[in-house]
Design a protein around this motif. Structure first.
Motif, PDB file in Angstrom:
ATOM      1  N   THR A  66      38.396  28.108  38.495  1.00 26.36           N
ATOM      2  CA  THR A  66      37.999  29.208  37.613  1.00 26.36           C
ATOM      3  C   THR A  66      37.914  30.511  38.401  1.00 26.36           C
ATOM      4  OG1 THR A  66      36.765  27.659  36.224  1.00 26.36           O
ATOM      5  CG2 THR A  66      36.241  30.008  35.991  1.00 26.36           C
ATOM      6  N   ASN A  67      37.277  30.468  39.569  1.00 24.35           N
ATOM      7  CA  ASN A  67      37.154  31.659  40.408  1.00 24.35           C
ATOM      8  C   ASN A  67      38.531  32.210  40.778  1.00 24.35           C
ATOM      9  OD1 ASN A  67      34.359  31.418  40.380  1.00 24.35           O
ATOM     10  ND2 ASN A  67      34.257  30.428  42.376  1.00 24.35           N
ATOM     11  N   ALA A  68      39.452  31.331  41.132  1.00 25.60           N
ATOM     12  CA  ALA A  68      40.798  31.773  41.521  1.00 25.60           C
ATOM     13  C   ALA A  68      41.508  32.440  40.342  1.00 25.60           C
ATOM     14  CB  ALA A  68      41.610  30.591  42.049  1.00 25.60           C
ATOM     15  N   MET A  69      41.338  31.889  39.143  1.00 26.80           N
ATOM     16  CA  MET A  69      41.958  32.497  37.955  1.00 26.80           C
ATOM     17  C   MET A  69      41.383  33.887  37.695  1.00 26.80           C
ATOM     18  SD  MET A  69      42.293  29.555  35.074  1.00 26.80           S
ATOM     19  CE  MET A  69      43.221  28.056  35.304  1.00 26.80           C
ATOM     20  N   VAL A  70      40.067  34.008  37.804  1.00 29.92           N
ATOM     21  CA  VAL A  70      39.419  35.299  37.570  1.00 29.92           C
ATOM     22  C   VAL A  70      39.841  36.300  38.641  1.00 29.92           C
ATOM     23  CG1 VAL A  70      37.194  36.499  37.502  1.00 29.92           C
ATOM     24  CG2 VAL A  70      37.477  34.339  36.275  1.00 29.92           C
ATOM     25  N   ALA A  71      39.855  35.879  39.902  1.00 27.70           N
ATOM     26  CA  ALA A  71      40.266  36.777  40.983  1.00 27.70           C
ATOM     27  C   ALA A  71      41.691  37.261  40.770  1.00 27.70           C
ATOM     28  CB  ALA A  71      40.134  36.080  42.333  1.00 27.70           C
ATOM     29  N   ASP A  72      42.566  36.360  40.342  1.00 25.77           N
ATOM     30  CA  ASP A  72      43.954  36.742  40.066  1.00 25.77           C
ATOM     31  C   ASP A  72      44.000  37.805  38.969  1.00 25.77           C
ATOM     32  OD1 ASP A  72      46.941  36.334  40.187  1.00 25.77           O
ATOM     33  OD2 ASP A  72      46.568  35.691  38.112  1.00 25.77           O
ATOM     34  N   ARG A  73      43.218  37.611  37.910  1.00 22.71           N
ATOM     35  CA  ARG A  73      43.223  38.581  36.806  1.00 22.71           C
ATOM     36  C   ARG A  73      42.631  39.920  37.247  1.00 22.71           C
ATOM     37  NH1 ARG A  73      44.455  41.894  34.106  1.00 22.71           N
ATOM     38  NH2 ARG A  73      44.152  42.229  31.878  1.00 22.71           N
ATOM     39  N   LEU A  74      41.571  39.870  38.048  1.00 23.87           N
ATOM     40  CA  LEU A  74      40.936  41.106  38.495  1.00 23.87           C
ATOM     41  C   LEU A  74      41.820  41.897  39.463  1.00 23.87           C
ATOM     42  CD1 LEU A  74      37.220  40.016  39.053  1.00 23.87           C
ATOM     43  CD2 LEU A  74      38.210  41.221  37.088  1.00 23.87           C
ATOM     44  N   SER A  75      42.777  41.228  40.088  1.00 26.57           N
ATOM     45  CA  SER A  75      43.656  41.904  41.052  1.00 26.57           C
ATOM     46  C   SER A  75      44.818  42.632  40.382  1.00 26.57           C
ATOM     47  CB  SER A  75      44.211  40.887  42.061  1.00 26.57           C
ATOM     48  OG  SER A  75      45.174  40.053  41.434  1.00 26.57           O
ATOM     49  N   GLN A  76      44.960  42.499  39.072  1.00 25.33           N
ATOM     50  CA  GLN A  76      46.083  43.129  38.379  1.00 25.33           C
ATOM     51  C   GLN A  76      45.833  44.617  38.191  1.00 25.33           C
ATOM     52  OE1 GLN A  76      46.973  40.640  34.979  1.00 25.33           O
ATOM     53  NE2 GLN A  76      47.047  38.817  36.268  1.00 25.33           N
ATOM     54  N   SER A  77      46.906  45.376  38.149  1.00 22.32           N
ATOM     55  CA  SER A  77      46.826  46.838  38.206  1.00 22.32           C
ATOM     56  C   SER A  77      46.020  47.457  37.070  1.00 22.32           C
ATOM     57  CB  SER A  77      48.228  47.446  38.252  1.00 22.32           C
ATOM     58  OG  SER A  77      48.945  47.111  37.083  1.00 22.32           O
ATOM     59  N   ASP A  78      46.098  46.901  35.856  1.00 23.59           N
ATOM     60  CA  ASP A  78      45.345  47.500  34.752  1.00 23.59           C
ATOM     61  C   ASP A  78      43.847  47.469  35.014  1.00 23.59           C
ATOM     62  OD1 ASP A  78      45.272  44.698  34.426  1.00 23.59           O
ATOM     63  OD2 ASP A  78      45.177  44.841  32.237  1.00 23.59           O
ATOM     64  N   VAL A  79      43.369  46.406  35.642  1.00 26.02           N
ATOM     65  CA  VAL A  79      41.944  46.272  35.951  1.00 26.02           C
ATOM     66  C   VAL A  79      41.560  47.198  37.098  1.00 26.02           C
ATOM     67  CG1 VAL A  79      40.157  44.680  36.752  1.00 26.02           C
ATOM     68  CG2 VAL A  79      41.880  43.904  35.118  1.00 26.02           C
ATOM     69  N   GLU A  80      42.431  47.284  38.102  1.00 27.01           N
ATOM     70  CA  GLU A  80      42.140  48.149  39.244  1.00 27.01           C
ATOM     71  C   GLU A  80      41.983  49.596  38.811  1.00 27.01           C
ATOM     72  OE1 GLU A  80      45.076  47.516  42.258  1.00 27.01           O
ATOM     73  OE2 GLU A  80      44.311  45.540  42.770  1.00 27.01           O
ATOM     74  N   GLU A  81      42.741  50.010  37.808  1.00 33.10           N
ATOM     75  CA  GLU A  81      42.693  51.402  37.345  1.00 33.10           C
ATOM     76  C   GLU A  81      41.503  51.665  36.428  1.00 33.10           C
ATOM     77  OE1 GLU A  81      46.458  52.203  35.519  1.00 33.10           O
ATOM     78  OE2 GLU A  81      47.566  51.598  37.308  1.00 33.10           O
ATOM     79  N   ALA A  82      41.223  50.728  35.518  1.00 35.22           N
ATOM     80  CA  ALA A  82      40.251  50.996  34.462  1.00 35.22           C
ATOM     81  C   ALA A  82      38.891  50.349  34.662  1.00 35.22           C
ATOM     82  CB  ALA A  82      40.828  50.537  33.116  1.00 35.22           C
ATOM     83  N   GLY A  83      38.822  49.307  35.477  1.00 36.85           N
ATOM     84  CA  GLY A  83      37.602  48.526  35.543  1.00 36.85           C
ATOM     85  C   GLY A  83      37.674  47.391  34.534  1.00 36.85           C
ATOM     86  N   PHE A  84      36.633  46.561  34.511  1.00 42.01           N
ATOM     87  CA  PHE A  84      36.684  45.373  33.670  1.00 42.01           C
ATOM     88  C   PHE A  84      35.378  45.147  32.936  1.00 42.01           C
ATOM     89  CE2 PHE A  84      35.335  43.894  37.904  1.00 42.01           C
ATOM     90  CZ  PHE A  84      34.144  43.264  37.583  1.00 42.01           C
ATOM     91  N   MET A  85      35.486  44.309  31.909  1.00 44.66           N
ATOM     92  CA  MET A  85      34.331  43.803  31.182  1.00 44.66           C
ATOM     93  C   MET A  85      34.537  42.296  31.063  1.00 44.66           C
ATOM     94  SD  MET A  85      32.951  44.826  27.379  1.00 44.66           S
ATOM     95  CE  MET A  85      34.624  44.874  26.764  1.00 44.66           C
ATOM     96  N   LEU A  86      33.742  41.524  31.797  1.00 38.80           N
ATOM     97  CA  LEU A  86      33.865  40.073  31.798  1.00 38.80           C
ATOM     98  C   LEU A  86      32.991  39.466  30.718  1.00 38.80           C
ATOM     99  CD1 LEU A  86      33.815  39.299  35.630  1.00 38.80           C
ATOM    100  CD2 LEU A  86      35.711  38.893  34.048  1.00 38.80           C
ATOM    101  N   ASP A  87      33.598  38.572  29.948  1.00 38.00           N
ATOM    102  CA  ASP A  87      32.926  37.884  28.855  1.00 38.00           C
ATOM    103  C   ASP A  87      33.178  36.386  29.058  1.00 38.00           C
ATOM    104  OD1 ASP A  87      32.005  36.915  26.438  1.00 38.00           O
ATOM    105  OD2 ASP A  87      33.408  38.047  25.206  1.00 38.00           O
ATOM    106  N   GLY A  88      32.132  35.636  29.370  1.00 33.30           N
ATOM    107  CA  GLY A  88      32.289  34.209  29.605  1.00 33.30           C
ATOM    108  C   GLY A  88      32.376  33.848  31.077  1.00 33.30           C
ATOM    109  N   TYR A  89      32.201  34.820  31.927  1.00 32.89           N
ATOM    110  CA  TYR A  89      32.214  34.602  33.379  1.00 32.89           C
ATOM    111  C   TYR A  89      31.362  35.697  33.990  1.00 32.89           C
ATOM    112  CZ  TYR A  89      33.884  34.036  38.167  1.00 32.89           C
ATOM    113  OH  TYR A  89      33.953  33.822  39.518  1.00 32.89           O
ATOM    114  N   PRO A  90      30.555  35.380  34.955  1.00 30.09           N
ATOM    115  CA  PRO A  90      30.305  34.070  35.544  1.00 30.09           C
ATOM    116  C   PRO A  90      29.452  33.199  34.626  1.00 30.09           C
ATOM    117  CG  PRO A  90      28.896  35.713  36.575  1.00 30.09           C
ATOM    118  CD  PRO A  90      29.789  36.445  35.632  1.00 30.09           C
TER     119      PRO A  90
END
Length: 188
Positions: A66-90
């Motif tokens: 699960t951590n690896a999947m989330v880290a992969d998603r957080l490393s994508q350019s759209d997240v790096e530019e805008a930030g994120f809102m996590l729902d269901g994690y951690p």
């Protein structure tokens, strides 16, 4: 500066509804772990294949996958530019610690954790009102107990980190969102 948000709350607390409001007003990428899992499974990624083995056996997917999947998603350019809102994690303190470490390694941090607090009686009422066949009173009570056991340590964890904002999620949607906006508008 990009906002990095975490939404916490028991089933029926209104996280999804508030997330829909937030993404309309703030430039953050809404990341649902359910969506991450579905994407990895549908694309038959290496992580998706590993997760499927556990899911097919009826087991929980281990944190490291699960951590690896989330880290992969957080490393994508759209997240790096805008930030994120996590729902269901951690979902547990070990995942929260992994997230903090990952963000720190990338010169980031959690900006705010929004905890939507709702009474058990109102949660039961909301969940029973969804009309799902599996939403019996017994199943709902068990789901709430299981989620409390997972959520309450996270509430304490983010309280200690100084980023927790408790919001009364038992009110009208507009009133809840007004409190959400107040928190988000006052972040550095």
């Amino acid at each position: 500066m990009a906002k990095n948000l975490i939404l916490l709350g028991l089933p029926g607390a209104g996280k999804g509804t508030q997330a829909d409001f937030i993404v309309k007003d703030y430039p953050v990428v809404h990341i649902s772990t359910g969506d991450i899992f579905r994407t990895n499974l549908a694309n038959n990624t290496e992580l998706g294949q590993k997760a499927r083995e556990f899911m097919d056996a009826g087991d929980l997917v281990p944190d490291e996958i699960t951590n690896a999947m989330v880290a992969d998603r957080l490393s994508q350019s759209d997240v790096e530019e805008a930030g994120f809102m996590l729902d269901g994690y951690p979902r547990n303190e070990a995942q929260a610690e992994f997230l903090d470490s990952y963000l720190s390694d990338n010169n980031q941090a959690v900006s705010a954790t929004l905890y939507f607090e709702v009474s058990d009686s109102l949660l039961r009422q909301r969940l029973l009102g969804r009309g799902r066949a599996d939403d019996t009173p017994e199943v709902i009570d068990n789901r709430l107990a299981v989620n409390k056991a997972a959520n309450l340590p996270l509430v304490d964890y983010y309280q200690r980190a100084g980023v927790l904002h408790t919001i009364d999620g038992g009110r009208q949607l507009a009133d809840v969102y007004r409190d959400v906006k107040e928190v988000l508008d006052n972040l550095d």
